[in-house]
Design a protein around this motif. Structure first.
Motif, PDB file in Angstrom:
ATOM      1  N   TRP A 130       0.831  -1.203   0.000  1.00 33.64           N
ATOM      2  CA  TRP A 130       0.000   0.000   0.000  1.00 33.64           C
ATOM      3  C   TRP A 130       0.870   1.260   0.000  1.00 33.64           C
ATOM      4  O   TRP A 130       0.566   2.247  -0.679  1.00 33.64           O
ATOM      5  CB  TRP A 130      -0.923  -0.023   1.209  1.00 33.64           C
ATOM      6  CG  TRP A 130      -1.761   1.204   1.386  1.00 33.64           C
ATOM      7  CD1 TRP A 130      -1.834   1.983   2.488  1.00 33.64           C
ATOM      8  CD2 TRP A 130      -2.658   1.796   0.443  1.00 33.64           C
ATOM      9  NE1 TRP A 130      -2.709   3.023   2.293  1.00 33.64           N
ATOM     10  CE2 TRP A 130      -3.231   2.935   1.049  1.00 33.64           C
ATOM     11  CE3 TRP A 130      -3.024   1.474  -0.868  1.00 33.64           C
ATOM     12  CZ2 TRP A 130      -4.141   3.753   0.385  1.00 33.64           C
ATOM     13  CZ3 TRP A 130      -3.944   2.290  -1.510  1.00 33.64           C
ATOM     14  CH2 TRP A 130      -4.486   3.405  -0.894  1.00 33.64           C
ATOM     15  N   ILE A 131       1.973   1.218   0.743  1.00 33.37           N
ATOM     16  CA  ILE A 131       2.902   2.362   0.757  1.00 33.37           C
ATOM     17  C   ILE A 131       3.421   2.638  -0.645  1.00 33.37           C
ATOM     18  O   ILE A 131       3.507   3.789  -1.084  1.00 33.37           O
ATOM     19  CB  ILE A 131       4.066   2.095   1.735  1.00 33.37           C
ATOM     20  CG1 ILE A 131       3.573   2.179   3.175  1.00 33.37           C
ATOM     21  CG2 ILE A 131       5.210   3.091   1.514  1.00 33.37           C
ATOM     22  CD1 ILE A 131       4.588   1.731   4.202  1.00 33.37           C
ATOM     23  N   LEU A 132       3.774   1.568  -1.381  1.00 33.73           N
ATOM     24  CA  LEU A 132       4.276   1.738  -2.745  1.00 33.73           C
ATOM     25  C   LEU A 132       3.276   2.495  -3.609  1.00 33.73           C
ATOM     26  O   LEU A 132       3.611   3.508  -4.231  1.00 33.73           O
ATOM     27  CB  LEU A 132       4.562   0.374  -3.372  1.00 33.73           C
ATOM     28  CG  LEU A 132       4.709   0.381  -4.907  1.00 33.73           C
ATOM     29  CD1 LEU A 132       5.964   1.125  -5.322  1.00 33.73           C
ATOM     30  CD2 LEU A 132       4.689  -1.030  -5.456  1.00 33.73           C
ATOM     31  N   TYR A 133       2.054   2.014  -3.651  1.00 38.57           N
ATOM     32  CA  TYR A 133       1.085   2.624  -4.557  1.00 38.57           C
ATOM     33  C   TYR A 133       0.596   3.975  -4.065  1.00 38.57           C
ATOM     34  O   TYR A 133       0.303   4.870  -4.858  1.00 38.57           O
ATOM     35  CB  TYR A 133      -0.077   1.659  -4.802  1.00 38.57           C
ATOM     36  CG  TYR A 133       0.321   0.544  -5.737  1.00 38.57           C
ATOM     37  CD1 TYR A 133       0.400   0.782  -7.104  1.00 38.57           C
ATOM     38  CD2 TYR A 133       0.662  -0.711  -5.254  1.00 38.57           C
ATOM     39  CE1 TYR A 133       0.794  -0.226  -7.976  1.00 38.57           C
ATOM     40  CE2 TYR A 133       1.063  -1.721  -6.117  1.00 38.57           C
ATOM     41  CZ  TYR A 133       1.115  -1.466  -7.479  1.00 38.57           C
ATOM     42  OH  TYR A 133       1.530  -2.454  -8.338  1.00 38.57           O
ATOM     43  N   LYS A 139      -5.099   5.808  -4.632  1.00 36.90           N
ATOM     44  CA  LYS A 139      -5.858   5.858  -3.385  1.00 36.90           C
ATOM     45  C   LYS A 139      -6.915   4.760  -3.303  1.00 36.90           C
ATOM     46  O   LYS A 139      -7.739   4.764  -2.408  1.00 36.90           O
ATOM     47  CB  LYS A 139      -6.517   7.228  -3.244  1.00 36.90           C
ATOM     48  CG  LYS A 139      -5.491   8.365  -3.184  1.00 36.90           C
ATOM     49  CD  LYS A 139      -6.145   9.722  -3.033  1.00 36.90           C
ATOM     50  CE  LYS A 139      -5.082  10.814  -2.977  1.00 36.90           C
ATOM     51  NZ  LYS A 139      -5.677  12.168  -2.857  1.00 36.90           N
ATOM     52  N   ASN A 140      -6.874   3.822  -4.249  1.00 33.41           N
ATOM     53  CA  ASN A 140      -7.851   2.742  -4.288  1.00 33.41           C
ATOM     54  C   ASN A 140      -7.314   1.529  -3.538  1.00 33.41           C
ATOM     55  O   ASN A 140      -6.625   0.689  -4.088  1.00 33.41           O
ATOM     56  CB  ASN A 140      -8.166   2.376  -5.745  1.00 33.41           C
ATOM     57  CG  ASN A 140      -9.358   1.439  -5.862  1.00 33.41           C
ATOM     58  OD1 ASN A 140      -9.553   0.572  -5.019  1.00 33.41           O
ATOM     59  ND2 ASN A 140     -10.147   1.617  -6.910  1.00 33.41           N
ATOM     60  N   LEU A 141      -7.629   1.455  -2.252  1.00 36.58           N
ATOM     61  CA  LEU A 141      -7.134   0.380  -1.399  1.00 36.58           C
ATOM     62  C   LEU A 141      -7.650  -0.980  -1.848  1.00 36.58           C
ATOM     63  O   LEU A 141      -6.954  -1.989  -1.734  1.00 36.58           O
ATOM     64  CB  LEU A 141      -7.547   0.641   0.049  1.00 36.58           C
ATOM     65  CG  LEU A 141      -7.086  -0.366   1.103  1.00 36.58           C
ATOM     66  CD1 LEU A 141      -5.576  -0.436   1.138  1.00 36.58           C
ATOM     67  CD2 LEU A 141      -7.639   0.012   2.473  1.00 36.58           C
ATOM     68  N   THR A 142      -8.850  -1.012  -2.416  1.00 38.10           N
ATOM     69  CA  THR A 142      -9.435  -2.279  -2.860  1.00 38.10           C
ATOM     70  C   THR A 142      -8.566  -2.944  -3.919  1.00 38.10           C
ATOM     71  O   THR A 142      -8.304  -4.152  -3.862  1.00 38.10           O
ATOM     72  CB  THR A 142     -10.847  -2.055  -3.416  1.00 38.10           C
ATOM     73  OG1 THR A 142     -11.672  -1.497  -2.394  1.00 38.10           O
ATOM     74  CG2 THR A 142     -11.464  -3.376  -3.883  1.00 38.10           C
ATOM     75  N   LYS A 143      -8.103  -2.170  -4.897  1.00 44.39           N
ATOM     76  CA  LYS A 143      -7.303  -2.740  -5.974  1.00 44.39           C
ATOM     77  C   LYS A 143      -5.936  -3.207  -5.475  1.00 44.39           C
ATOM     78  O   LYS A 143      -5.407  -4.209  -5.946  1.00 44.39           O
ATOM     79  CB  LYS A 143      -7.139  -1.728  -7.106  1.00 44.39           C
ATOM     80  CG  LYS A 143      -8.416  -1.466  -7.877  1.00 44.39           C
ATOM     81  CD  LYS A 143      -8.967  -2.749  -8.481  1.00 44.39           C
ATOM     82  CE  LYS A 143     -10.289  -2.534  -9.175  1.00 44.39           C
ATOM     83  NZ  LYS A 143     -10.898  -3.813  -9.626  1.00 44.39           N
ATOM     84  N   VAL A 144      -5.353  -2.476  -4.524  1.00 48.75           N
ATOM     85  CA  VAL A 144      -4.085  -2.908  -3.942  1.00 48.75           C
ATOM     86  C   VAL A 144      -4.285  -4.253  -3.236  1.00 48.75           C
ATOM     87  O   VAL A 144      -3.462  -5.168  -3.348  1.00 48.75           O
ATOM     88  CB  VAL A 144      -3.526  -1.863  -2.964  1.00 48.75           C
ATOM     89  CG1 VAL A 144      -2.254  -2.372  -2.290  1.00 48.75           C
ATOM     90  CG2 VAL A 144      -3.230  -0.551  -3.694  1.00 48.75           C
ATOM     91  N   GLY A 145      -5.401  -4.378  -2.517  1.00 47.05           N
ATOM     92  CA  GLY A 145      -5.708  -5.635  -1.829  1.00 47.05           C
ATOM     93  C   GLY A 145      -5.912  -6.785  -2.795  1.00 47.05           C
ATOM     94  O   GLY A 145      -5.470  -7.913  -2.541  1.00 47.05           O
TER      95      GLY A 145
END
Length: 201
Positions: A130-133, A139-145
């Motif tokens: 999450w830090i990387l992106y 800012k889309n936490l869902t896609k990082v997950g």
């Protein structure tokens, strides 16, 4: 010279554009210094001074691997076309030697693991990713997950070096359009958010 399919070419071009911080069509030392600065700022509470130096050193090492070992340019910069031509060469090597270990790509994924392992505990958490992106404006936490779960093959909520290596090979050399679609979406989101200097909040 072999050529990449349109699908693979698009993947690599998105990847190139993600790290072209200055948006001038080249990867240079300045791009990766700025990238390292953003990572350090975002990970501030997790990093000691030594940890910050670790991040900066590996970001520069990552560029040198592309420049010297992957692309062989030796001119201090890498263009989008050079990256695509290099990946076409590696893809041909991989196809001609079924199951072979592509040393250059594995070195690349190893350094990438070191960059993402923000707190240097030998594994990558979803928070590390999450830090990387976030440092690139996403800012889309869902896609990082979603990306993290695709890479986390044993579902233990951490990524190992091997999972990163397998994941990057599958994404960058896999012809299946459904493979790691979250990566492409995140690259797109980062590109939309950047558009020049990024103000990370």
């Amino acid at each position: 010279m072999a050529s990449l399919s349109e699908h693979l070419s698009q993947k690599w071009r998105k990847f190139f554009q993600f790290f072209d911080i200055n948006k001038d069509g080249r990867w240079t030392r300045d791009d990766f210094e700025k990238f390292a600065d953003r990572l350090v700022i975002q990970a501030d509470s997790m990093l000691t001074e030594i940890g910050a130096c670790h991040v900066r050193r590996h970001c520069q090492h990552w560029l040198s691997i592309h420049e010297e070992q992957l692309c062989g340019t030796g001119v201090g910069e890498i263009t989008e076309q050079v990256i695509c031509d290099t990946m076409a060469r590696l893809l041909l090597l991989n196809n001609n030697n079924a199951g072979c270990q592509i040393k250059e790509l594995d070195i690349f994924s190893e350094v990438w693991f070191e960059i993402l392992d923000i707190n240097r505990d030998g594994r990558i958490s979803e928070g590390d990713m999450w830090i990387l992106y976030k440092c690139m404006g996403v800012k889309n936490l869902t896609k990082v997950g979603e990306l993290f779960r695709e890479l986390d093959l044993d579902s233990d909520h951490h990524l190992t070096r091997e999972e990163v290596r397998v994941g990057y090979r599958q994404y960058f050399f896999g012809e299946q359009r459904q493979d790691f679609q979250s990566v492409a979406l995140l690259f797109d989101l980062a590109g939309l958010q950047q558009g020049g200097a990024v103000c990370v909040t």
